[in-house]
Design an enzyme around this catalytic site. Structure first.
Site, PDB file in Angstrom:
ATOM      1  N   VAL A 119      99.221  20.434   4.226  1.00 46.03           N
ATOM      2  CA  VAL A 119      99.521  21.966   4.188  1.00 46.03           C
ATOM      3  C   VAL A 119     100.724  22.151   3.648  1.00 46.03           C
ATOM      4  CG1 VAL A 119      99.376  23.807   5.675  1.00 46.03           C
ATOM      5  CG2 VAL A 119      97.788  21.967   6.201  1.00 46.03           C
ATOM      6  N   PRO A 152     111.972  15.417   8.003  1.00 39.99           N
ATOM      7  CA  PRO A 152     112.564  14.048   7.937  1.00 39.99           C
ATOM      8  C   PRO A 152     111.603  13.213   6.924  1.00 39.99           C
ATOM      9  CG  PRO A 152     112.276  14.435  10.286  1.00 39.99           C
ATOM     10  CD  PRO A 152     111.726  15.681   9.699  1.00 39.99           C
ATOM     11  N   ALA A 163     110.332  10.735   6.685  1.00 40.98           N
ATOM     12  CA  ALA A 163     109.237   9.760   7.132  1.00 40.98           C
ATOM     13  C   ALA A 163     107.975  10.557   7.127  1.00 40.98           C
ATOM     14  CB  ALA A 163     109.512   8.994   8.448  1.00 40.98           C
ATOM     15  N   GLY A 164     108.133  11.943   7.370  1.00 37.37           N
ATOM     16  CA  GLY A 164     107.025  12.773   7.333  1.00 37.37           C
ATOM     17  C   GLY A 164     106.595  13.419   6.279  1.00 37.37           C
ATOM     18  N   ASP A 220      97.843  27.717  10.556  1.00 37.67           N
ATOM     19  CA  ASP A 220      96.670  27.832  11.615  1.00 37.67           C
ATOM     20  C   ASP A 220      97.002  28.623  12.739  1.00 37.67           C
ATOM     21  OD1 ASP A 220      95.162  26.223   9.787  1.00 37.67           O
ATOM     22  OD2 ASP A 220      96.266  24.323  10.496  1.00 37.67           O
TER      23      ASP A 220
END
Length: 268
Positions: free
Chosen positions: A35, A55, A57-58, A124
Site C-alpha cells: 500500500v 525499518p 526489514a519492512g 483502510d
C-alpha cells in the site's frame, strides 16, 4: 423569490475533489509495504519530497527500489512523534500517509496529526482520513480520478478502467499540444484584460480541431495559428497547414478574407 428549480440540487455526503499541488513539499509515508508503494508512486508523480519511515526489514521490493535510487529519503526505524515537527531549516510536513498493520499506532499518528493540523490519510480506516485516494487514469497531463469516498475501492478501479477505454487515443498528447498553444498565446496576449478573449479563442480552437488534428500540430503550425488570434477566427486545418513556410500564402490577406465558409473540422 427567485425560482430555485433551475439551480443544481445539493447532494451531501461527497468529497471535494481537487488537484492538490504537492510539488516540492515534504510528505511523510509511514510504512513500506504494498500500500505504501502505491502511495509513494502517486506522490513522486506529483513531484513531492517523500520521506519513508520504516525499518529496512519492512520495505517491499518496490519501496526498496525507491530508496536505493534516492527517489525518497528513508528513515530506518519506526515512527516517532518528533518526525512530525522537524527542526528548522527543514521544511514543515505538508501531509502524512500511514500504511502499517498496527491499528493502535496508526490511530496515535492520526491523533498527533490532528493536534498539529497536518492533513493525514490512514490506510483502510476512512474515519481517520482527511482525504481519500481514488483510482487514477494517467496519460501525460490528463488525470482522471474515480472516488467512492472510501466505500468501494475495487469498484472505483473497475469504473476507472471503463472510462479509460472510452477515451480517444492520444488524448494526453493532444492536451500537451493545447497546453503548449496556451503558453504561446499568453506570450502574444499577456495582459490580464485579454483573459476573456484568450479563453474564448482557445475554446473555438478546441472545438474546431479533433484530437488527431491537435496531435498533428507542430511548432510552425501553432505560430501560424496564433496569427489568427487578433481576428478571433480559427481556420480549417487544411488552411492552417497551407500557411507553412515556403507556401507563398498571403497570410494577412487570407485572415482578412476568411469568413468561416471553409467549415470546421469538429472533433469528437
Amino acid at each position: 423569490m427567485a425560482e430555485t428549480n433551475k439551480f443544481p440540487e445539493v447532494q451531501g455526503g461527497g468529497s471535494l475533489l481537487i488537484a492538490w499541488q504537492i510539488k516540492g513539499k515534504r510528505v511523510l509515508v509511514v510504512g513500506g509495504g504494498e500500500v505504501a508503494a502505491g502511495r509513494i508512486l502517486n506522490l513522486l508523480n506529483a513531484d513531492a519530497l517523500v520521506t519513508v519511515i520504516c525499518p529496512s526489514a519492512g520495505l517491499n521490493p518496490e519501496v526498496a527500489h525507491r530508496v536505493a535510487n534516492n527517489q525518497v529519503t528513508h528513515i530506518d526505524r519506526k515512527f516517532q512523534p518528533s518526525d512530525l515537527s522537524p527542526l528548522p531549516p527543514a521544511e514543515p510536513i505538508a501531509m502524512v500517509l500511514v500504511a502499517v498493520d498496527d491499528p493502535a499506532a496508526s490511530t496515535t499518528i492520526w491523533q498527533l496529526c490532528k493536534t498539529l493540523s497536518i492533513p493525514a490519510n490512514i490506510a483502510d480506516v476512512p474515519p481517520e482520513c482527511d482525504f481519500y485516494f481514488g483510482s487514477v487514469h494517467r496519460d501525460g497531463p490528463l488525470q482522471i480520478m474515480v472516488s467512492t469516498n472510501g466505500k468501494g475501492p475495487r469498484l472505483a478501479s473497475t469504473i476507472r478502467k471503463f472510462i479509460a477505454e472510452a477515451l480517444p487515443p492520444d488524448a494526453g498528447r493532444a492536451i500537451e499540444k493545447v497546453g503548449r498553444l496556451r503558453t504561446k498565446l499568453r506570450q502574444v496576449a499577456p495582459a490580464v484584460e485579454d483573459g476573456p478573449k484568450r479563453m474564448g479563442w482557445m475554446t473555438r480552437v478546441s472545438d474546431a480541431y479533433s484530437w488527431e488534428d491537435m496531435c498533428a500540430l507542430d511548432e510552425e503550425d501553432m505560430d501560424n495559428l496564433l496569427k489568427w488570434y487578433a481576428s478571433g477566427k480559427v481556420p480549417e486545418l487544411e488552411v492552417l497547414k497551407g500557411m507553412g513556410s515556403g507556401s507563398g500564402v498571403d497570410v494577412d490577406g487570407l485572415i482578412e478574407g476568411f469568413d468561416g465558409s471553409f467549415g470546421f473540422s469538429v472533433g469528437a
